[in-house]
Design a protein around this motif. Structure first.
Motif, PDB file in Angstrom:
ATOM      1  N   GLU A 276     -22.779 -69.351  -3.747  1.00  0.00           N
ATOM      2  CA  GLU A 276     -21.490 -68.899  -4.275  1.00  0.00           C
ATOM      3  C   GLU A 276     -21.437 -67.375  -4.357  1.00  0.00           C
ATOM      4  OE1 GLU A 276     -23.213 -71.353  -5.463  1.00  0.00           O
ATOM      5  OE2 GLU A 276     -21.895 -73.099  -5.520  1.00  0.00           O
ATOM      6  N   GLU A 277     -22.557 -66.758  -4.713  1.00  0.00           N
ATOM      7  CA  GLU A 277     -22.591 -65.293  -4.812  1.00  0.00           C
ATOM      8  C   GLU A 277     -22.601 -64.636  -3.441  1.00  0.00           C
ATOM      9  OE1 GLU A 277     -21.993 -63.098  -7.313  1.00  0.00           O
ATOM     10  OE2 GLU A 277     -21.338 -65.080  -7.929  1.00  0.00           O
ATOM     11  N   GLU A 278     -23.236 -65.301  -2.511  1.00  0.00           N
ATOM     12  CA  GLU A 278     -23.212 -64.835  -1.126  1.00  0.00           C
ATOM     13  C   GLU A 278     -21.741 -64.671  -0.688  1.00  0.00           C
ATOM     14  OE1 GLU A 278     -26.241 -64.838   0.599  1.00  0.00           O
ATOM     15  OE2 GLU A 278     -25.469 -64.362   2.582  1.00  0.00           O
ATOM     16  N   LEU A 279     -20.948 -65.714  -0.977  1.00  0.00           N
ATOM     17  CA  LEU A 279     -19.544 -65.700  -0.588  1.00  0.00           C
ATOM     18  C   LEU A 279     -18.747 -64.693  -1.418  1.00  0.00           C
ATOM     19  CD1 LEU A 279     -18.944 -69.545  -0.284  1.00  0.00           C
ATOM     20  CD2 LEU A 279     -19.098 -67.907   1.588  1.00  0.00           C
ATOM     21  N   ALA A 280     -19.027 -64.645  -2.711  1.00  0.00           N
ATOM     22  CA  ALA A 280     -18.262 -63.755  -3.580  1.00  0.00           C
ATOM     23  C   ALA A 280     -18.479 -62.294  -3.182  1.00  0.00           C
ATOM     24  CB  ALA A 280     -18.654 -63.971  -5.036  1.00  0.00           C
ATOM     25  N   LEU A 281     -19.741 -61.900  -3.007  1.00  0.00           N
ATOM     26  CA  LEU A 281     -20.020 -60.494  -2.697  1.00  0.00           C
ATOM     27  C   LEU A 281     -19.464 -60.126  -1.325  1.00  0.00           C
ATOM     28  CD1 LEU A 281     -23.662 -60.316  -4.132  1.00  0.00           C
ATOM     29  CD2 LEU A 281     -21.594 -59.344  -5.147  1.00  0.00           C
ATOM     30  N   ALA A 282     -19.568 -61.053  -0.374  1.00  0.00           N
ATOM     31  CA  ALA A 282     -19.027 -60.769   0.960  1.00  0.00           C
ATOM     32  C   ALA A 282     -17.504 -60.678   0.927  1.00  0.00           C
ATOM     33  CB  ALA A 282     -19.471 -61.856   1.943  1.00  0.00           C
ATOM     34  N   ASN A 283     -16.861 -61.508   0.116  1.00  0.00           N
ATOM     35  CA  ASN A 283     -15.405 -61.454   0.009  1.00  0.00           C
ATOM     36  C   ASN A 283     -14.942 -60.162  -0.656  1.00  0.00           C
ATOM     37  OD1 ASN A 283     -13.901 -63.695   1.119  1.00  0.00           O
ATOM     38  ND2 ASN A 283     -15.081 -65.005  -0.244  1.00  0.00           N
ATOM     39  N   ILE A 284     -15.662 -59.727  -1.676  1.00  0.00           N
ATOM     40  CA  ILE A 284     -15.308 -58.461  -2.329  1.00  0.00           C
ATOM     41  C   ILE A 284     -15.508 -57.317  -1.332  1.00  0.00           C
ATOM     42  CG2 ILE A 284     -15.935 -56.862  -4.189  1.00  0.00           C
ATOM     43  CD1 ILE A 284     -16.754 -59.371  -5.837  1.00  0.00           C
ATOM     44  N   ALA A 285     -16.597 -57.387  -0.579  1.00  0.00           N
ATOM     45  CA  ALA A 285     -16.854 -56.362   0.443  1.00  0.00           C
ATOM     46  C   ALA A 285     -15.714 -56.331   1.464  1.00  0.00           C
ATOM     47  CB  ALA A 285     -18.189 -56.630   1.138  1.00  0.00           C
ATOM     48  N   LEU A 286     -15.226 -57.503   1.829  1.00  0.00           N
ATOM     49  CA  LEU A 286     -14.141 -57.579   2.821  1.00  0.00           C
ATOM     50  C   LEU A 286     -12.848 -56.969   2.272  1.00  0.00           C
ATOM     51  CD1 LEU A 286     -13.216 -58.627   5.585  1.00  0.00           C
ATOM     52  CD2 LEU A 286     -12.644 -60.786   4.486  1.00  0.00           C
ATOM     53  N   ASP A 287     -12.548 -57.253   1.018  1.00  0.00           N
ATOM     54  CA  ASP A 287     -11.367 -56.634   0.391  1.00  0.00           C
ATOM     55  C   ASP A 287     -11.486 -55.111   0.453  1.00  0.00           C
ATOM     56  OD1 ASP A 287     -10.229 -59.057  -0.300  1.00  0.00           O
ATOM     57  OD2 ASP A 287     -10.874 -59.009  -2.388  1.00  0.00           O
ATOM     58  N   LEU A 288     -12.660 -54.621   0.077  1.00  0.00           N
ATOM     59  CA  LEU A 288     -12.855 -53.165   0.036  1.00  0.00           C
ATOM     60  C   LEU A 288     -12.783 -52.564   1.437  1.00  0.00           C
ATOM     61  CD1 LEU A 288     -15.743 -53.111  -2.589  1.00  0.00           C
ATOM     62  CD2 LEU A 288     -13.494 -52.051  -2.897  1.00  0.00           C
ATOM     63  N   LEU A 289     -13.318 -53.288   2.414  1.00  0.00           N
ATOM     64  CA  LEU A 289     -13.264 -52.787   3.785  1.00  0.00           C
ATOM     65  C   LEU A 289     -11.814 -52.704   4.262  1.00  0.00           C
ATOM     66  CD1 LEU A 289     -15.023 -51.890   6.177  1.00  0.00           C
ATOM     67  CD2 LEU A 289     -14.969 -54.247   6.987  1.00  0.00           C
ATOM     68  N   GLY A 290     -11.010 -53.690   3.897  1.00  0.00           N
ATOM     69  CA  GLY A 290      -9.592 -53.657   4.254  1.00  0.00           C
ATOM     70  C   GLY A 290      -8.893 -52.457   3.642  1.00  0.00           C
ATOM     71  N   GLN A 291      -9.212 -52.182   2.382  1.00  0.00           N
ATOM     72  CA  GLN A 291      -8.617 -51.011   1.721  1.00  0.00           C
ATOM     73  C   GLN A 291      -9.061 -49.733   2.429  1.00  0.00           C
ATOM     74  OE1 GLN A 291      -9.888 -51.323  -2.378  1.00  0.00           O
ATOM     75  NE2 GLN A 291      -9.126 -53.414  -2.549  1.00  0.00           N
ATOM     76  N   ALA A 292     -10.353 -49.667   2.754  1.00  0.00           N
ATOM     77  CA  ALA A 292     -10.880 -48.465   3.417  1.00  0.00           C
ATOM     78  C   ALA A 292     -10.178 -48.233   4.759  1.00  0.00           C
ATOM     79  CB  ALA A 292     -12.392 -48.600   3.619  1.00  0.00           C
ATOM     80  N   ARG A 293      -9.962 -49.302   5.494  1.00  0.00           N
ATOM     81  CA  ARG A 293      -9.334 -49.152   6.816  1.00  0.00           C
ATOM     82  C   ARG A 293      -7.927 -48.579   6.687  1.00  0.00           C
ATOM     83  NH1 ARG A 293     -10.074 -54.190  10.684  1.00  0.00           N
ATOM     84  NH2 ARG A 293      -9.149 -52.629  12.060  1.00  0.00           N
ATOM     85  N   VAL A 294      -7.161 -49.085   5.710  1.00  0.00           N
ATOM     86  CA  VAL A 294      -5.802 -48.569   5.508  1.00  0.00           C
ATOM     87  C   VAL A 294      -5.859 -47.089   5.104  1.00  0.00           C
ATOM     88  CG1 VAL A 294      -3.738 -48.733   4.068  1.00  0.00           C
ATOM     89  CG2 VAL A 294      -4.833 -50.817   4.909  1.00  0.00           C
ATOM     90  N   LEU A 295      -6.731 -46.770   4.160  1.00  0.00           N
ATOM     91  CA  LEU A 295      -6.782 -45.407   3.624  1.00  0.00           C
ATOM     92  C   LEU A 295      -7.265 -44.407   4.672  1.00  0.00           C
ATOM     93  CD1 LEU A 295      -8.197 -46.443   0.175  1.00  0.00           C
ATOM     94  CD2 LEU A 295      -6.103 -45.109   0.489  1.00  0.00           C
ATOM     95  N   LEU A 296      -8.322 -44.753   5.398  1.00  0.00           N
ATOM     96  CA  LEU A 296      -8.838 -43.816   6.394  1.00  0.00           C
ATOM     97  C   LEU A 296      -7.860 -43.670   7.562  1.00  0.00           C
ATOM     98  CD1 LEU A 296     -12.673 -44.667   6.415  1.00  0.00           C
ATOM     99  CD2 LEU A 296     -11.471 -42.882   5.144  1.00  0.00           C
ATOM    100  N   SER A 297      -7.170 -44.751   7.900  1.00  0.00           N
ATOM    101  CA  SER A 297      -6.200 -44.673   9.000  1.00  0.00           C
ATOM    102  C   SER A 297      -5.001 -43.796   8.646  1.00  0.00           C
ATOM    103  CB  SER A 297      -5.702 -46.078   9.369  1.00  0.00           C
ATOM    104  OG  SER A 297      -6.767 -46.851   9.873  1.00  0.00           O
ATOM    105  N   MET A 298      -4.794 -43.560   7.354  1.00  0.00           N
ATOM    106  CA  MET A 298      -3.683 -42.686   6.960  1.00  0.00           C
ATOM    107  C   MET A 298      -3.944 -41.245   7.380  1.00  0.00           C
ATOM    108  SD  MET A 298      -2.968 -44.121   3.098  1.00  0.00           S
ATOM    109  CE  MET A 298      -1.417 -43.342   2.685  1.00  0.00           C
ATOM    110  N   VAL A 299      -5.207 -40.885   7.529  1.00  0.00           N
ATOM    111  CA  VAL A 299      -5.520 -39.465   7.777  1.00  0.00           C
ATOM    112  C   VAL A 299      -6.374 -39.241   9.025  1.00  0.00           C
ATOM    113  CG1 VAL A 299      -5.273 -38.767   5.376  1.00  0.00           C
ATOM    114  CG2 VAL A 299      -7.493 -39.609   6.173  1.00  0.00           C
ATOM    115  N   GLY A 300      -6.546 -40.260   9.840  1.00  0.00           N
ATOM    116  CA  GLY A 300      -7.319 -40.042  11.058  1.00  0.00           C
ATOM    117  C   GLY A 300      -7.683 -41.357  11.717  1.00  0.00           C
ATOM    118  N   ASP A 301      -8.636 -41.307  12.635  1.00  0.00           N
ATOM    119  CA  ASP A 301      -9.122 -42.508  13.309  1.00  0.00           C
ATOM    120  C   ASP A 301     -10.197 -43.140  12.427  1.00  0.00           C
ATOM    121  OD1 ASP A 301      -9.467 -43.999  16.131  1.00  0.00           O
ATOM    122  OD2 ASP A 301     -11.433 -43.690  15.196  1.00  0.00           O
TER     123      ASP A 301
END
Lengths: 180, 245
Positions: free
Chosen positions: B41-66
């Motif tokens: 369950e923690e394997e899934l939880a930590l990976a899902n939280i990581a995925l949420d954060l990665l999605g946020q990072a992609r949006v934020l970094l794409s606002m100012v560059g590649d």
């Protein structure tokens, strides 16, 4: 939102909305509530607005490709799928038909959210049971046997949008499309 | 606000990198748990939280560059993330303490950004709903470990103590973000204090920033382990430019 759709846009919106969700193919994108708008520029160029369920949802790319393919097959030469974030998608955007299909598929549908803004996820009991309306939040019912007595196993399941629960009556574990 | 367009653009870039790098670096750290988490369950939880954060990072970094260039081709000193998020996973309690501190901060920060009309409002309005689940996950584990066995309690206390000195940096104003930082800090301290007390833990009393300059990640100064993390994160892209699968 009141927008005036041309007959062509209405037709294309219907087509884009009929694309099945890549991870939950029982649902269409329209039932999931993620296709926001279609803008046609002439008859050749079309822009589709798509909103992700979760910011990092990896299915968005597959959805975009599927929408492009379907509209191209329909004769649209240029299809652009634009990702929009605001207003943020909510599980309340899933249609009633979508909820029914989720349940049939073995996934407990999200409960209706009571307020706007962030979901009030607070420390509290992880078990639910049937109560009188208004007493407590609605229980999450088992999609297999319908029991309201279920317990949370993990806030996170096979995908970001689901939580893992177990039915205390029939003992089956099940996914719950968690409220967002 | 009266800023020249050039200065406004620089501030916007600084803010997007600060928020985006926090999300990217923490996402990578959480991803390191894949295959090592204590239960499935923690394997899934930590990976899902990581995925949420990665999605946020992609949006934020794409606002100012590649996004790929920014993630894979910047040197350590160009990253603007908090030192807190780059700290090694440690034992499970350390990971939970890092999650507890950061998610409470991110929830408050995104909540404030979402209610404004700045350029980050759409992303913040979306992400704050995800962060609510991250915060809940960390708080539940803090209670369970703190109010658990002698061993789990000792480890959880050690973890919240160890990371405490990195928490002051979260409330240093970031150029380009219109936020009530002292108000954010007060709300954070109240929330964390409440959770730690309920978990029968002691609220750390040490300094939250230090003369030894804990908390200069926003200026590009990072702790020792960050270089090794970046080397692992970036080596594939640098070794095989443009590779895809």
């Amino acid at each position: 939102m009141v927008t005036t759709l041309t007959p062509l846009e209405a037709e294309l919106l219907e087509l884009a909305g009929s694309v099945p969700d890549p991870e939950l193919p029982v649902l269409t994108l329209r039932e999931l509530g993620v296709v926001r708008a279609v803008h046609a520029h002439g008859t050749d160029a079309v822009e589709v607005e798509l909103t992700p369920t979760y910011t990092g949802c990896p299915a968005v790319e597959a959805m975009s490709l599927d929408i492009e393919r379907v509209l191209r097959e329909h004769g649209v030469r240029e299809v652009t799928v634009r990702r929009v974030l605001a207003p943020a998608w909510s599980t309340d955007d899933i249609t009633d038909e979508g909820r029914r299909k989720l349940r049939e598929f073995g996934i407990a549908p999200p409960r209706a959210r009571t307020a706007s803004g962030p979901v009030g996820v607070e420390l509290g009991p992880t078990r639910t049971r049937a109560t009188r309306p208004g007493d407590e939040p609605l229980p999450v019912r088992c999609p297999h046997c319908g029991s309201a007595e279920t317990e949370l196993l993990s806030r996170f399941s096979s995908t970001a949008c689901k939580a893992l629960r177990r039915c205390l009556a029939c003992r089956e574990p099940f996914d719950h499309f968690k409220e967002l | 606000m009266t800023t020249t367009p050039a200065k406004g653009a620089a501030a916007h870039t600084a803010a997007a990198l600060a928020l985006g790098d926090d999300a990217l670096v923490l996402s990578h750290r959480l991803g390191e748990w894949a295959g090592h988490a204590p239960v499935l369950e923690e394997e899934l939880a930590l990976a899902n939280i990581a995925l949420d954060l990665l999605g946020q990072a992609r949006v934020l970094l794409s606002m100012v560059g590649d996004e790929d260039e920014l993630a894979y081709l910047r040197e350590e000193r160009a990253f603007r993330n908090l030192q807190l998020v780059e700290q090694p996973n440690g034992d499970f309690a350390h990971t939970i303490a890092r999650q507890l501190y950061f998610s409470a901060h991110q929830y408050l920060l995104y909540g404030e950004l979402a209610s404004g009309d700045g350029p980050f409002a759409p992303l913040a309005g979306k992400a704050v709903k995800e962060t609510a689940y991250h915060r809940d996950h960390a708080e539940q584990w803090t209670l369970r470990l703190g109010d658990g066995t002698d061993e789990s309690r000792a480890r959880m206390q050690r973890a919240v103590d160890a990371l405490w000195r990195h928490t002051g940096e979260m409330f240093q104003p970031v150029e380009g973000l219109d936020v009530d930082w002292p108000g954010l800090e007060a709300a954070w301290l109240e929330r964390i204090g409440e959770v730690l007390r309920r978990a029968t833990l002691t609220v750390p009393e040490g300094p939250r920033t230090g003369a030894w300059a804990a908390g200069a990640g926003r200026q590009g100064l990072h702790t020792e382990s960050f270089g090794r993390m970046l080397a692992e994160m970036q080596h594939l892209h640098r070794s095989h430019p443009g590779a895809t699968w």
